[in-house]
Scaffold this motif. Structure first.
Motif, short mmCIF file in Angstrom:
data_model
loop_
_atom_site.label_atom_id
_atom_site.label_comp_id
_atom_site.label_asym_id
_atom_site.label_seq_id
_atom_site.Cartn_x
_atom_site.Cartn_y
_atom_site.Cartn_z
N LEU A 109 0.86 -1.19 0.00
CA LEU A 109 0.00 0.00 0.00
C LEU A 109 0.89 1.23 0.00
N MET A 110 0.53 2.22 -0.82
CA MET A 110 1.27 3.48 -0.85
C MET A 110 0.37 4.62 -0.39
N LEU A 111 0.90 5.45 0.51
CA LEU A 111 0.22 6.63 1.01
C LEU A 111 0.96 7.87 0.52
N PHE A 112 0.20 8.84 0.03
CA PHE A 112 0.78 10.10 -0.45
C PHE A 112 0.13 11.24 0.32
N ASP A 113 0.93 12.00 1.07
CA ASP A 113 0.42 13.10 1.87
C ASP A 113 0.75 14.43 1.20
N GLU A 114 -0.19 14.93 0.39
CA GLU A 114 -0.04 16.19 -0.34
C GLU A 114 1.35 16.27 -0.98
N PRO A 115 1.68 15.33 -1.87
CA PRO A 115 3.05 15.22 -2.38
C PRO A 115 3.50 16.36 -3.29
N THR A 116 2.57 17.21 -3.72
CA THR A 116 2.95 18.33 -4.60
C THR A 116 2.86 19.68 -3.91
N SER A 117 2.49 19.72 -2.64
CA SER A 117 2.22 21.01 -1.99
C SER A 117 3.48 21.84 -1.78
N ALA A 118 4.65 21.21 -1.73
CA ALA A 118 5.90 21.95 -1.51
C ALA A 118 6.60 22.31 -2.82
N LEU A 119 5.97 22.02 -3.94
CA LEU A 119 6.60 22.21 -5.24
C LEU A 119 6.16 23.52 -5.90
N ASP A 120 7.08 24.10 -6.69
CA ASP A 120 6.69 25.22 -7.54
C ASP A 120 5.67 24.72 -8.56
#
Length: 268
Positions: free
Chosen positions: A185-196
């Motif tokens: 199982l893979m969990l992604f916690d707002e993986p793009t929020s720190a990106l430009d």
């Protein structure tokens, strides 16, 4: 997909145990209950996207799934095994931390921040856990790492250091690092929020590819386009509870609840 294939997939999902079972999960910080009794099941190969306003409990719930946050109530099972407890003599007993760590190894997680080791190369970052935790032979781990780098479109960057990569590239390395443990199982916690903004697309493209390959994923995000295109099911949370859930075309296109409609109106 043909109608027969769709029917077969529905029958399969109906007759197999869900890969993830969250049962009446509760979490409090002091006197404040942040998660108020969430039930969620995710089938093998399903991509579930969790949406909701800031402070709704999305990230906390995700951290409860792999017990990065201790539960105040409820249970979480992955592939039929309770992540934090075992049954002995008909009663639940909390697992020791080393046992929890063993079961947590089945759950990969990608965070908002990349959390790469700055002093290690890309390759070293990816093989660190498989070799050190799972005792995977080093050459086997290296071969797998190179396969994963190609999978996230970073072929040939094994020797680079995190400082030499863009934010989007670092996040894709973080995804490869999580996949290196061969999680169920893979969990992604707002993986793009720190990106430009210009780097968001490359990470979302990688995640869409993983979803299309049948990786079981639970994704907390504000990226409505990703939810619409890649999710099998969308869950809307607010106030620590699930307000509604269903196929993306229903939740995003014709939500039943006023709170869901109000939230989505910000993105129109």
């Amino acid at each position: 997909m043909s109608q027969n294939a769709t029917m077969n997939e529905s029958v399969k999902n109906a007759t197999t145990t869900p890969l993830l079972q969250a049962q009446d999960v509760r979490k409090s910080f002091g006197a404040t209950e942040v998660i108020s009794g969430i039930d969620l099941e995710v089938n093998q190969g399903e991509t579930v996207v969790i949406l909701g306003p800031s402070g709704s409990g999305k990230s906390t719930f995700l951290r409860c799934i792999n017990l990065l946050e201790d539960l105040n109530g409820g249970r979480v099972l992955v592939d039929g095994a309770d992540v934090g407890f075992e049954v002995r003599n008909g009663r639940l007993h909390e697992l020791a931390e080393n046992k929890i760590a063993q079961r947590r190894a089945d759950i990969g997680m990608v965070f908002q921040q990349f959390n790469l080791f700055a002093h290690m190369t890309v390759l070293q970052n990816i093989i660190e856990a498989p070799v050190g935790v799972k005792r995977e032979p080093r050459q086997e781990a290296i071969a797998h790492a190179k396969e994963l780098l190609a999978r996230v479109d970073l072929n040939g960057r094994e020797g680079a250091y995190p400082r030499e990569l863009s934010g989007g590239q670092q996040q894709r390395v973080a995804i490869a690092r999580a996949l290196a443990m061969r999680p169920k199982l893979m969990l992604f916690d707002e993986p793009t929020s720190a990106l430009d903004p210009e780097l968001v697309g490359e990470v979302l493209a990688t995640m869409r590819s993983l979803a299309s390959e049948g990786l079981t994923m639970v994704v907390v995000t504000h990226e409505i386009s990703f939810a619409r295109e890649a999710a099998d099911r969308v869950v809307f949370m607010d106030g620590g509870v699930v307000i509604e859930e269903g196929p993306p075309e229903q939740v995003l296109g014709d939500p039943r609840e006023d709170r869901t409609r109000s939230f989505l109106s910000r993105f129109l």
